[in-house]
Scaffold this motif. Structure first.
Motif, PDB file in Angstrom:
ATOM      1  N   ASP A 269       0.847  -1.197   0.000  1.00 45.24           N
ATOM      2  CA  ASP A 269       0.000   0.000   0.000  1.00 45.24           C
ATOM      3  C   ASP A 269       0.881   1.245   0.000  1.00 45.24           C
ATOM      4  OD1 ASP A 269      -2.348  -1.422   0.016  1.00 45.24           O
ATOM      5  OD2 ASP A 269      -2.750  -1.167   2.150  1.00 45.24           O
ATOM      6  N   VAL A 270       0.414   2.284  -0.670  1.00 40.16           N
ATOM      7  CA  VAL A 270       1.154   3.541  -0.747  1.00 40.16           C
ATOM      8  C   VAL A 270       0.356   4.629  -0.049  1.00 40.16           C
ATOM      9  CG1 VAL A 270       2.115   5.297  -2.300  1.00 40.16           C
ATOM     10  CG2 VAL A 270       2.298   2.868  -2.880  1.00 40.16           C
ATOM     11  N   ILE A 271       1.021   5.348   0.864  1.00 35.92           N
ATOM     12  CA  ILE A 271       0.391   6.442   1.592  1.00 35.92           C
ATOM     13  C   ILE A 271       1.256   7.692   1.447  1.00 35.92           C
ATOM     14  CG2 ILE A 271      -0.817   4.950   3.225  1.00 35.92           C
ATOM     15  CD1 ILE A 271       1.399   5.469   5.260  1.00 35.92           C
ATOM     16  N   PRO A 272       0.667   8.884   1.629  1.00 40.44           N
ATOM     17  CA  PRO A 272       1.407  10.127   1.369  1.00 40.44           C
ATOM     18  C   PRO A 272       2.160  10.705   2.563  1.00 40.44           C
ATOM     19  CG  PRO A 272      -0.895  10.623   1.686  1.00 40.44           C
ATOM     20  CD  PRO A 272      -0.762   9.136   1.812  1.00 40.44           C
ATOM     21  N   CYS A 273       2.281   9.952   3.646  1.00 40.02           N
ATOM     22  CA  CYS A 273       2.954  10.436   4.853  1.00 40.02           C
ATOM     23  C   CYS A 273       3.383   9.220   5.661  1.00 40.02           C
ATOM     24  CB  CYS A 273       2.011  11.321   5.658  1.00 40.02           C
ATOM     25  SG  CYS A 273       2.587  11.773   7.312  1.00 40.02           S
ATOM     26  N   PHE A 274       4.313   9.413   6.592  1.00 39.61           N
ATOM     27  CA  PHE A 274       4.710   8.307   7.461  1.00 39.61           C
ATOM     28  C   PHE A 274       3.507   7.655   8.139  1.00 39.61           C
ATOM     29  CE2 PHE A 274       8.459  11.226   8.024  1.00 39.61           C
ATOM     30  CZ  PHE A 274       9.394  10.432   7.394  1.00 39.61           C
ATOM     31  N   TYR A 275       2.549   8.488   8.543  1.00 39.40           N
ATOM     32  CA  TYR A 275       1.534   8.057   9.491  1.00 39.40           C
ATOM     33  C   TYR A 275       0.105   8.012   8.944  1.00 39.40           C
ATOM     34  CZ  TYR A 275       5.459   9.724  12.320  1.00 39.40           C
ATOM     35  OH  TYR A 275       6.714   9.939  12.825  1.00 39.40           O
ATOM     36  N   SER A 276      -0.094   8.374   7.698  1.00 42.73           N
ATOM     37  CA  SER A 276      -1.451   8.562   7.170  1.00 42.73           C
ATOM     38  C   SER A 276      -2.009   7.289   6.549  1.00 42.73           C
ATOM     39  CB  SER A 276      -1.462   9.691   6.138  1.00 42.73           C
ATOM     40  OG  SER A 276      -0.551   9.399   5.082  1.00 42.73           O
ATOM     41  N   GLU A 277      -2.077   6.206   7.332  1.00 41.49           N
ATOM     42  CA  GLU A 277      -2.534   4.930   6.779  1.00 41.49           C
ATOM     43  C   GLU A 277      -3.986   4.979   6.313  1.00 41.49           C
ATOM     44  OE1 GLU A 277      -1.400   1.183   8.482  1.00 41.49           O
ATOM     45  OE2 GLU A 277       0.186   2.119   9.672  1.00 41.49           O
ATOM     46  N   GLY A 278      -4.750   5.933   6.802  1.00 47.50           N
ATOM     47  CA  GLY A 278      -6.138   6.049   6.372  1.00 47.50           C
ATOM     48  C   GLY A 278      -6.298   6.682   5.005  1.00 47.50           C
ATOM     49  N   CYS A 327      -0.203  19.696  11.898  1.00 50.65           N
ATOM     50  CA  CYS A 327      -0.116  18.308  11.438  1.00 50.65           C
ATOM     51  C   CYS A 327      -1.524  17.818  11.121  1.00 50.65           C
ATOM     52  CB  CYS A 327       0.521  17.432  12.509  1.00 50.65           C
ATOM     53  SG  CYS A 327       0.512  15.683  12.090  1.00 50.65           S
ATOM     54  N   ARG A 328      -1.751  17.478   9.879  1.00 49.83           N
ATOM     55  CA  ARG A 328      -3.080  17.044   9.452  1.00 49.83           C
ATOM     56  C   ARG A 328      -3.438  15.668  10.012  1.00 49.83           C
ATOM     57  NH1 ARG A 328      -5.678  20.215   9.697  1.00 49.83           N
ATOM     58  NH2 ARG A 328      -4.026  21.411  10.661  1.00 49.83           N
ATOM     59  N   THR A 329      -2.458  14.797  10.141  1.00 48.82           N
ATOM     60  CA  THR A 329      -2.741  13.466  10.687  1.00 48.82           C
ATOM     61  C   THR A 329      -3.162  13.553  12.144  1.00 48.82           C
ATOM     62  OG1 THR A 329      -1.178  12.436   9.155  1.00 48.82           O
ATOM     63  CG2 THR A 329      -1.777  11.170  11.104  1.00 48.82           C
ATOM     64  N   ARG A 330      -2.510  14.417  12.924  1.00 52.64           N
ATOM     65  CA  ARG A 330      -2.900  14.571  14.330  1.00 52.64           C
ATOM     66  C   ARG A 330      -4.282  15.222  14.422  1.00 52.64           C
ATOM     67  NH1 ARG A 330       1.707  15.859  17.206  1.00 52.64           N
ATOM     68  NH2 ARG A 330       1.759  17.900  16.221  1.00 52.64           N
ATOM     69  N   GLY A 336     -11.359  13.725  13.733  1.00 51.01           N
ATOM     70  CA  GLY A 336     -12.028  13.061  12.625  1.00 51.01           C
ATOM     71  C   GLY A 336     -12.134  13.927  11.388  1.00 51.01           C
ATOM     72  N   ASP A 337     -11.450  15.081  11.382  1.00 55.99           N
ATOM     73  CA  ASP A 337     -11.510  16.024  10.262  1.00 55.99           C
ATOM     74  C   ASP A 337     -10.083  16.402   9.878  1.00 55.99           C
ATOM     75  OD1 ASP A 337     -11.856  18.176   8.506  1.00 55.99           O
ATOM     76  OD2 ASP A 337     -13.496  19.050   9.674  1.00 55.99           O
ATOM     77  N   TRP A 338      -9.717  16.128   8.619  1.00 57.15           N
ATOM     78  CA  TRP A 338      -8.361  16.421   8.149  1.00 57.15           C
ATOM     79  C   TRP A 338      -8.061  17.913   8.131  1.00 57.15           C
ATOM     80  CZ3 TRP A 338      -4.912  12.632   7.735  1.00 57.15           C
ATOM     81  CH2 TRP A 338      -5.368  11.322   7.546  1.00 57.15           C
ATOM     82  N   PHE A 339      -9.081  18.753   8.158  1.00 57.36           N
ATOM     83  CA  PHE A 339      -8.899  20.199   8.018  1.00 57.36           C
ATOM     84  C   PHE A 339      -8.921  20.941   9.351  1.00 57.36           C
ATOM     85  CE2 PHE A 339     -10.499  18.559   4.059  1.00 57.36           C
ATOM     86  CZ  PHE A 339      -9.756  19.225   3.094  1.00 57.36           C
TER      87      PHE A 339
END
Length: 389
Positions: A269-278, A327-330, A336-339
């Motif tokens: 699987d490819v993700i755009p950040c170390f931590y953004s598995e979702g 940090c968007r992941t945090r 529950g909102d990326w923004f």
């Protein structure tokens, strides 16, 4: 194989396995003793290396889990080196000895070691005996000429330990020190007490700024993976900020997330950040990295998230949103909102302060530095590290 082309990313990293011999309390991977059942086979991993080459990255990075627990790791590394890729690897140090150490040196694998401070702090986070193993690995890698960096996760337990990491880097000739903010993902989701308070982060980042500007016997770089360090640096050194930000800062969240980084997981699987598995972009079993990169750049969701003006809460009105953005992941993990806003940041935006849109009695504002007052020096107690707007 086709001639190598220069691609959009300097490095593409692979989380080679979920297997790990340690049980770190904050592990963002939630690593286990055994590999995940769907990890890439040797053949598939070599195919990944070829895709990274064709994508145009100069570096192939391996991390885990513990990447040295893969029995085929040097077969994969050997292939990468044979086609002209540079290789770097992050390890906890336990297996850096004997044949493994010889192979790391043979293939010139730039090897970094995870170490979270002095023995007491490190072993509290990573397990008894882990400090001695890490230090031994650092010494051996240094002697072999392949020591790359020292990596520390910032937690409420070890946020005062940066001096120890810096001292080790100086003594053993590391190329860089690497400080990562803690994110509530993996095993850390259930360890909220490990997250530094906003005031502790503020103290730590100001202390790191001071460490960066000391003179050392051996030169090494500072990599701080925490987006609001940009705001701290700008307040402390506005005249040099843009030069540093454009050429040296590696902690831009909006750079890593959606536009400046790709991470491949152990199952492809490819993700755009170390931590953004979702935020799975695709899988190398079905698509090439070039195809997934193009889809990423053209995605309306990613385009929207890359624009700081779309952020909400205090991040959305902050005057530093174009250099920080939180940090968007945090933000997603907590709301529950990326923004939404990054809750780890202590800063109160000027517009929020003036218009009373947000209140934060303990918020830190470094504006006093503009008046020549060093707030960090005036507040040595991290739990009281505040400044008035």
């Amino acid at each position: 194989m086709a001639a190598k082309r220069k691609g959009p990313l300097l490095i593409t990293s692979w989380r080679a396995t979920r297997a790990c011999n340690l049980n770190c309390v904050y592990c963002n991977v939630e690593a286990k003793r055994e590999p995940a059942p769907d990890e890439l086979t040797t053949k598939e991993a070599i195919h990944l290396v070829d895709l990274i080459y064709e994508f145009g990255s100069e570096w192939f990075g391996l991390k885990g889990g513990e990447p040295l627990m893969r029995k085929d790791v040097f077969e994969i590394i050997g292939h990468a080196k044979s086609i002209g890729l540079n290789v770097c690897l992050l390890t906890n140090g336990y297996f850096v000895d004997g044949g493994i150490l010889n192979n790391l040196a043979k293939y010139e694998v730039y090897t970094s070691v995870s170490i979270d401070g002095s023995q007491k702090a490190n072993d509290a986070l990573r397990g008894e005996g882990s400090y001695k193993a890490a230090l031994s690995a650092i010494q051996k890698l240094s002697k072999a000429g392949v020591l790359n960096g020292l990596s520390m996760a910032i937690t409420s337990i070890n946020y005062k330990e940066a001096d120890h990491i810096v001292a080790l880097a100086e003594e053993y000739g590391a190329r860089f020190v690497w400080f990562n903010h803690l994110l509530p993902c993996g095993r850390a989701r259930g360890e909220n007490q490990l997250e530094p308070t906003p005031q502790q982060y503020e103290w730590f980042l100001n202390h790191i700024y001071d460490l960066m500007h000391k003179t050392y016997k051996k030169k090494f770089d500072f990599h701080i993976h925490c987006p609001f360090f940009a705001r701290v640096f700008k307040e402390r050194n506005p005249s040099r900020f843009w030069e540093w930000f454009n050429n040296e800062f590696t902690g831009k969240c909006i750079y890593f997330l959606f536009g400046g980084y790709l991470s491949v997981l152990e199952n492809g699987d490819v993700i755009p950040c170390f931590y953004s598995e979702g935020l799975k972009v695709g899988n190398i079993r079905q698509k090439t990295l070039k195809e997934m990169w193009e889809e990423l750049q053209n995605s309306e969701f990613y385009k929207k998230l890359k624009n700081p003006d779309n952020l909400k809460g205090k991040c959305g009105v902050c005057e530093y949103r174009y250099v920080c953005g939180g940090c968007r992941t945090r933000a997603f993990a907590h709301t529950g909102d990326w923004f939404e806003s990054d809750q780890a940041c202590a800063y109160t935006p000027l517009s929020a302060s003036k218009n009373s849109l947000h209140t934060c009695a303990e918020a830190t504002n470094i504006l006093e530095l503009r008046k020549g007052k060093n707030v960090y020096e005036a507040n040595k107690d991290p739990d009281k590290f505040t400044a008035k707007t």
